[in-house]
Design a protein around this motif. Structure first.
Motif, PDB file in Angstrom:
ATOM      1  N   THR A 190      81.708 134.630  14.882  1.00 45.39           N
ATOM      2  CA  THR A 190      81.715 133.995  13.556  1.00 45.39           C
ATOM      3  C   THR A 190      81.488 135.018  12.444  1.00 45.39           C
ATOM      4  O   THR A 190      81.728 134.732  11.277  1.00 45.39           O
ATOM      5  CB  THR A 190      80.621 132.913  13.462  1.00 45.39           C
ATOM      6  N   SER A 191      80.985 136.184  12.796  1.00 42.49           N
ATOM      7  CA  SER A 191      80.917 137.259  11.802  1.00 42.49           C
ATOM      8  C   SER A 191      80.874 138.598  12.529  1.00 42.49           C
ATOM      9  O   SER A 191      80.586 138.664  13.735  1.00 42.49           O
ATOM     10  CB  SER A 191      79.729 137.101  10.849  1.00 42.49           C
ATOM     11  N   VAL A 192      81.147 139.660  11.793  1.00 36.45           N
ATOM     12  CA  VAL A 192      81.255 140.981  12.401  1.00 36.45           C
ATOM     13  C   VAL A 192      80.804 142.043  11.410  1.00 36.45           C
ATOM     14  O   VAL A 192      80.924 141.862  10.204  1.00 36.45           O
ATOM     15  CB  VAL A 192      82.723 141.231  12.855  1.00 36.45           C
ATOM     16  N   SER A 193      80.249 143.120  11.931  1.00 35.62           N
ATOM     17  CA  SER A 193      79.958 144.277  11.076  1.00 35.62           C
ATOM     18  C   SER A 193      80.128 145.539  11.913  1.00 35.62           C
ATOM     19  O   SER A 193      80.147 145.478  13.154  1.00 35.62           O
ATOM     20  CB  SER A 193      78.537 144.211  10.511  1.00 35.62           C
ATOM     21  N   ALA A 194      80.265 146.669  11.257  1.00 35.93           N
ATOM     22  CA  ALA A 194      80.400 147.944  11.978  1.00 35.93           C
ATOM     23  C   ALA A 194      79.930 149.057  11.074  1.00 35.93           C
ATOM     24  O   ALA A 194      80.059 148.966   9.854  1.00 35.93           O
ATOM     25  CB  ALA A 194      81.856 148.183  12.380  1.00 35.93           C
ATOM     26  N   MET A 241      76.220 165.768  15.155  1.00 41.30           N
ATOM     27  CA  MET A 241      76.930 165.718  16.448  1.00 41.30           C
ATOM     28  C   MET A 241      77.504 164.311  16.653  1.00 41.30           C
ATOM     29  O   MET A 241      77.350 163.452  15.796  1.00 41.30           O
ATOM     30  CB  MET A 241      75.952 166.065  17.572  1.00 41.30           C
ATOM     31  N   ASN A 242      78.113 164.095  17.799  1.00 39.65           N
ATOM     32  CA  ASN A 242      78.573 162.743  18.108  1.00 39.65           C
ATOM     33  C   ASN A 242      77.387 161.787  17.984  1.00 39.65           C
ATOM     34  O   ASN A 242      76.359 161.966  18.648  1.00 39.65           O
ATOM     35  CB  ASN A 242      79.100 162.663  19.543  1.00 39.65           C
ATOM     36  N   GLY A 243      77.525 160.765  17.158  1.00 36.51           N
ATOM     37  CA  GLY A 243      76.402 159.865  16.905  1.00 36.51           C
ATOM     38  C   GLY A 243      76.759 158.425  17.203  1.00 36.51           C
ATOM     39  O   GLY A 243      77.914 158.101  17.485  1.00 36.51           O
ATOM     40  N   PRO A 244      75.772 157.523  17.146  1.00 39.47           N
ATOM     41  CA  PRO A 244      76.028 156.123  17.492  1.00 39.47           C
ATOM     42  C   PRO A 244      76.874 155.402  16.444  1.00 39.47           C
ATOM     43  O   PRO A 244      76.568 155.455  15.255  1.00 39.47           O
ATOM     44  CB  PRO A 244      74.622 155.518  17.558  1.00 39.47           C
ATOM     45  N   TYR A 245      77.928 154.769  16.897  1.00 36.76           N
ATOM     46  CA  TYR A 245      78.791 153.947  16.046  1.00 36.76           C
ATOM     47  C   TYR A 245      78.738 152.538  16.602  1.00 36.76           C
ATOM     48  O   TYR A 245      79.087 152.309  17.760  1.00 36.76           O
ATOM     49  CB  TYR A 245      80.224 154.494  16.064  1.00 36.76           C
ATOM     50  N   GLU A 246      78.271 151.598  15.794  1.00 31.42           N
ATOM     51  CA  GLU A 246      78.005 150.255  16.301  1.00 31.42           C
ATOM     52  C   GLU A 246      78.960 149.221  15.725  1.00 31.42           C
ATOM     53  O   GLU A 246      79.204 149.192  14.521  1.00 31.42           O
ATOM     54  CB  GLU A 246      76.584 149.817  15.916  1.00 31.42           C
ATOM     55  N   VAL A 247      79.453 148.358  16.605  1.00 34.22           N
ATOM     56  CA  VAL A 247      80.178 147.165  16.179  1.00 34.22           C
ATOM     57  C   VAL A 247      79.353 145.972  16.648  1.00 34.22           C
ATOM     58  O   VAL A 247      79.025 145.880  17.830  1.00 34.22           O
ATOM     59  CB  VAL A 247      81.589 147.098  16.801  1.00 34.22           C
ATOM     60  N   VAL A 248      78.989 145.109  15.717  1.00 33.66           N
ATOM     61  CA  VAL A 248      78.175 143.938  16.079  1.00 33.66           C
ATOM     62  C   VAL A 248      78.991 142.673  15.829  1.00 33.66           C
ATOM     63  O   VAL A 248      79.485 142.453  14.719  1.00 33.66           O
ATOM     64  CB  VAL A 248      76.863 143.880  15.267  1.00 33.66           C
ATOM     65  N   LEU A 249      79.139 141.876  16.893  1.00 33.38           N
ATOM     66  CA  LEU A 249      79.790 140.565  16.766  1.00 33.38           C
ATOM     67  C   LEU A 249      78.698 139.509  16.839  1.00 33.38           C
ATOM     68  O   LEU A 249      77.845 139.556  17.734  1.00 33.38           O
ATOM     69  CB  LEU A 249      80.796 140.353  17.895  1.00 33.38           C
ATOM     70  N   ARG A 250      78.724 138.549  15.916  1.00 35.33           N
ATOM     71  CA  ARG A 250      77.697 137.490  15.907  1.00 35.33           C
ATOM     72  C   ARG A 250      78.360 136.144  16.158  1.00 35.33           C
ATOM     73  O   ARG A 250      79.516 135.945  15.798  1.00 35.33           O
ATOM     74  CB  ARG A 250      76.965 137.490  14.558  1.00 35.33           C
ATOM     75  N   GLY A 251      77.576 135.255  16.757  1.00 31.08           N
ATOM     76  CA  GLY A 251      78.136 133.944  17.098  1.00 31.08           C
ATOM     77  C   GLY A 251      79.122 134.052  18.243  1.00 31.08           C
ATOM     78  O   GLY A 251      80.163 133.391  18.243  1.00 31.08           O
ATOM     79  N   ILE A 258      82.558 127.882   6.923  1.00 30.94           N
ATOM     80  CA  ILE A 258      81.304 127.190   7.284  1.00 30.94           C
ATOM     81  C   ILE A 258      80.638 127.901   8.461  1.00 30.94           C
ATOM     82  O   ILE A 258      79.422 128.109   8.467  1.00 30.94           O
ATOM     83  CB  ILE A 258      81.579 125.699   7.609  1.00 30.94           C
ATOM     84  N   ASN A 259      81.429 128.281   9.451  1.00 35.89           N
ATOM     85  CA  ASN A 259      80.853 128.997  10.609  1.00 35.89           C
ATOM     86  C   ASN A 259      80.196 130.307  10.181  1.00 35.89           C
ATOM     87  O   ASN A 259      79.101 130.643  10.621  1.00 35.89           O
ATOM     88  CB  ASN A 259      81.951 129.315  11.630  1.00 35.89           C
ATOM     89  N   GLU A 260      80.897 131.030   9.332  1.00 39.09           N
ATOM     90  CA  GLU A 260      80.361 132.331   8.904  1.00 39.09           C
ATOM     91  C   GLU A 260      79.081 132.143   8.093  1.00 39.09           C
ATOM     92  O   GLU A 260      78.072 132.827   8.312  1.00 39.09           O
ATOM     93  CB  GLU A 260      81.402 133.079   8.073  1.00 39.09           C
ATOM     94  N   ALA A 261      79.125 131.191   7.153  1.00 41.09           N
ATOM     95  CA  ALA A 261      77.941 130.955   6.318  1.00 41.09           C
ATOM     96  C   ALA A 261      76.780 130.451   7.177  1.00 41.09           C
ATOM     97  O   ALA A 261      75.626 130.851   6.966  1.00 41.09           O
ATOM     98  CB  ALA A 261      78.278 129.945   5.226  1.00 41.09           C
ATOM     99  N   SER A 262      77.066 129.595   8.147  1.00 41.92           N
ATOM    100  CA  SER A 262      76.004 129.064   9.018  1.00 41.92           C
ATOM    101  C   SER A 262      75.367 130.196   9.824  1.00 41.92           C
ATOM    102  O   SER A 262      74.144 130.209  10.045  1.00 41.92           O
ATOM    103  CB  SER A 262      76.552 128.011   9.973  1.00 41.92           C
TER     104      SER A 262
END
Lengths: 415, 365
Positions: free
Chosen positions: A300-304, A311-321, B98-102
């Motif tokens: 339902t949401s994402v960030s990176a 040096m080579n460092g941590p690169y994060e992709v976070v998926l939520r929901g 709505i999903n994203e906001a929730s």
């Protein structure tokens, strides 16, 4: 913005630029020391030293906070994987205070026992605060799997056992080793002229002797172990999937530039510096590649994102929901590997050009850019040049980079 | 009174700050502004602006919703389409929005800091929209937002204020006049909230204070000394510097149209929660004693801070946008400087007795 540079006889490098219309001066002192210089027993020590350096310092009549807050300035300290930086953003007519503070901080910190113990408690409370944040906890777990012996594996916060056990004398030695003129870069950006910066730098730092170690190290990395998957049980209404890759640092110029293009393709932005005195409008455009995972219902949401590292460092992709972590991870890799269209690359280029402008419109942001470039790449304008070069890259560069990027990953599911 | 304010900055960036009539106090459907933010991000118009290099942030608050846009100065013409981008959204994206906001709201509810502040405000002002929190939206189920709710909100969309820094931007749309309902009830009390998977507690204490139309300068000075001046403010000194009980300890004064509030916050381990709570309350009580040197510190801090906050175009926009928003005089900050010049210890000390009500919330494992 014209950049000036000079080096004092004791090895201190001074970098700056004059902004005619600015009523502010941002003064930074960057040290070439951070998590990369730590070892067993003192993981997290660079950060604890940073804390102690806001306590008693011989030569300062008042505490640093009282000096700076008393004139309305902003101050802070930042410990990273490779550097430790201190900053004062001051009304330009009070800028001299920043030079005075940093000169004393470099050589005169007292490390009083009671203050050391109080700061140890405060850093442990910061450790708790990180543990309160599920995504910070997932990052730490992932990094410790992504590396076995490399110093980046404990992130910057370090190891609780080490923070509890390290002695005042061990960290005082660490301070004396790395805090000296030739292991530092003084950055001054804002209303002061080049002549005024030079005069103040010589006046406050010219008499300091240079004795200690260089924090510079030869960049290295470990061979990874493919893709490692882990799971943490928790009670949350937002199950999350964190994937940590290894992104090239500034010591790999070509790889770093390709990573910049990748950032703008995947998530649409990559701040080069952060506004210290006001939050900046930041866009995460939904046309960015990773939002396909939201469109397709994998999350339902994402960030990176990733910190600037040597040096080579941590690169994060976070998926939520996330409902199905395996399917979500597999789709993430497919989405990353797709060759970008010309339209995608053009959008990324436009946003990179805009990012250059919005990362250089305040003294405190410019100071970060100059300082990181000077310490990690010996070029204050390195980051600006890197973005300009990344704008020239194309779809083939992206694909080659991502193929390399996805070779090693740690995938942590929390839910 | 809707107003437009234009200011200059040395940089090559232009920042536009738009305050819309979509705060918690004027939403027809609770949470609609939060959903609209996600819907806007998915709208073709906003993505076109971003494609042109604009950076756009949205944030909802109690009185208004802020749209903050930054563009290179040579590209300000792209902002002509901003109002269209805000009023023309694709309602087929509503479910995704709505999903994203929730998701964001649920994350905030599981965060000890935002949850404790939200609970403290809810306890303090139980029957008022000021008693909710824009990030946590306690008690609000966003899944109930319907397409017709969105249409109605967009039909009524208007701006309270426009602030432009570093360029000349014209924005379409209708102006609106804000109405800020004063909370009818102020309560005192305490609540504890358990959150899974945490190791640290946050203690939040909320006090009612004057609105933006009241003794706002007095409260700004009061908060500066209490917990708004970094490491040398009293909360920070007592909780962190002297005792090492917390990494963060501070206070914020939030002056709004219908009311203001001061919220004091600190994060600590379970064994210190009661001690930290006691210290926070006794530190507030200690504000009855203010010295001349305290006043000198507050004066120097606040006058210098006005200069430092203006280092970036977004800093100028954030600082000055309250002037057109609330219809404040253009010399608002000059008057503040004069107030600080005349400030006496008793001005701050006597506010302590006005903080008669307070609501404490503790969120943690």
């Amino acid at each position: 913005m014209a950049v000036f540079e000079l080096r004092l006889n004791n090895g201190l490098r001074v970098v700056g630029s004059h902004i005619g219309g600015s009523g502010v001066e941002a003064i930074y002192m960057f040290y070439n020391v951070g998590a990369k210089n730590e070892r067993d027993g003192i993981y997290g020590g660079s950060h604890l030293v940073e804390h102690i350096l806001f306590r008693s310092i011989k030569g300062l009549e008042k505490s640093i906070d009282e000096i700076v807050e008393g004139v309305g300035g902003y101050f802070n300290g930042f410990t990273g994987f490779d550097t430790t930086a201190y900053v004062e953003v001051l009304p330009v007519d009070k800028a001299e205070l920043g030079f005075m503070i940093e000169a004393n901080r470099m050589v005169n910190a007292l490390f009083l026992d009671n203050e050391f113990n109080l700061e140890r408690s405060i850093v442990l409370s910061e450790f708790d605060m990180n543990e309160n944040d599920e995504e910070a906890r997932m990052s730490l777990i992932a990094a410790r799997k992504l590396w076995d012996t490399h110093p980046y594996r404990h992130m910057v916060i370090g190891v609780r056992r080490d923070l509890e056990g390290v002695t005042r004398d061990e960290l005082y030695r660490y301070y004396r080793q790395y805090y000296h003129p030739s292991n530092a870069v003084l950055v001054a950006v804002g209303g002061l002229s080049e002549h005024e910066v030079e005069k103040l730098a010589k006046s406050y730092f010219g008499g300091l002797s240079d004795e200690g170690l260089s924090g510079a190290i030869e960049p290295w990395d470990e061979e990874g172990a493919g893709v490692i998957r882990m799971s943490i049980k928790g009670s949350t209404s937002v199950p999350r999937l964190l994937t940590m890759f290894k992104a090239p640092g500034l010591s790999n110029g070509q790889g770093f530039r390709a990573q910049l293009l990748t950032d703008f393709i995947l998530i649409g932005d990559r701040p080069l510096a952060y506004g210290l005195t006001a939050a900046e409008p930041i866009s995460v455009p939904r046309f960015a590649r990773l939002y396909r995972l939201v469109e397709e219902g994998y999350a339902t949401s994402v960030s990176a994102g990733h910190d600037l590292t040597l040096m080579n460092g941590p690169y994060e992709v976070v998926l939520r929901g996330v409902k199905d972590p395996d399917k979500a991870f597999n789709r993430l890799i497919e989405v990353m590997l797709d060759k970008p269209t010309d339209d995608e690359v053009e959008k990324a280029r436009l946003r990179m050009r805009a990012r250059l402008g919005s990362s250089t419109d305040s003294p405190s942001k410019l100071g970060q850019i100059y300082g990181m470039g000077s310490v990690l790449a010996n070029d204050p304008e390195y980051l600006i040049h890197a973005v300009e070069d990344a704008i020239k890259l194309g779809p083939g560069d992206y694909v080659r980079h991502v193929e390399e990027l996805i070779r090693y990953a740690v995938v942590v599911y929390y839910g | 009174m809707a107003r437009v304010l234009k200011l200059t900055h040395w940089s090559g960036s232009t920042v536009l700050d738009l305050k819309l009539n979509l705060g918690l106090v004027n939403e027809d459907v609770p949470g609609i502004s939060r959903v609209l933010i996600s819907l806007w991000k998915w709208s073709r118009g906003v993505m076109e602006l971003e494609r042109s290099g604009a950076s756009i942030s949205f944030s909802n608050s109690w009185d208004y919703l802020t749209v903050s846009v930054k563009v290179p100065r040579e590209s300000t013409n792209v902002l002509r389409s901003l109002w269209d981008a805000l009023t023309k959204v694709d309602l087929s994206m509503l479910g995704r929005a709505i999903n994203e906001a929730s998701t964001q709201v649920n994350l905030a509810r599981e965060d000890t800091r935002s949850r404790s502040m939200a609970e403290a405000l809810r306890g303090l002002m139980p029957n008022s929209p000021y008693g909710n929190h824009p990030e946590t939206l306690l008690g609000v189920d966003l899944s109930g937002v319907k397409p017709e709710d969105v249409r109605k909100a967009l039909d009524n969309l208007a701006y309270y204020s426009i602030t432009v820094v570093g360029g000349d931007v014209e924005v379409n749309g209708s102006p609106a006049t804000g109405k800020w309902p004063r909370p009818s009830t102020i309560n005192s009390g305490e609540v504890k909230v358990s959150l899974s998977g945490k190791v640290q507690y946050t203690v939040a204490i909320a006090y009612p204070a004057d609105s933006i139309y009241g003794k706002v300068y007095d409260y700004m000075a009061f908060n500066t000394l209490l917990g708004g001046m970094g490491l040398i403010s009293r909360l920070y000194t007592e909780v962190r510097v002297k005792r090492g009980l917390a990494y963060y300890a501070y206070s914020a004064y939030i002056p709004l149209g219908g009311i203001g509030f001061i919220v004091a916050m600190a994060g600590t381990r379970e064994k210190y929660v009661n001690q930290v709570k006691e210290i926070m309350m006794s530190t507030v009580a200690s504000m009855r004693e203010v010295s001349k040197s305290d006043i000198e510190l507050v004066r120097g801090n606040q006058i210098g801070r006005l200069v430092v906050r203006a280092e970036s175009p977004e800093g100028v926009a954030q600082m000055y946008s309250i002037i057109p928003l609330y219809g404040l005089p253009n010399d608002y900050y000059d008057r503040y400087v004069k107030f600080l010049g005349d400030l006496r210890p008793e001005t701050i000390a006597k506010l302590t007795d006005e903080l008669r009500s307070s609501f404490i919330a503790v969120a943690g494992p």
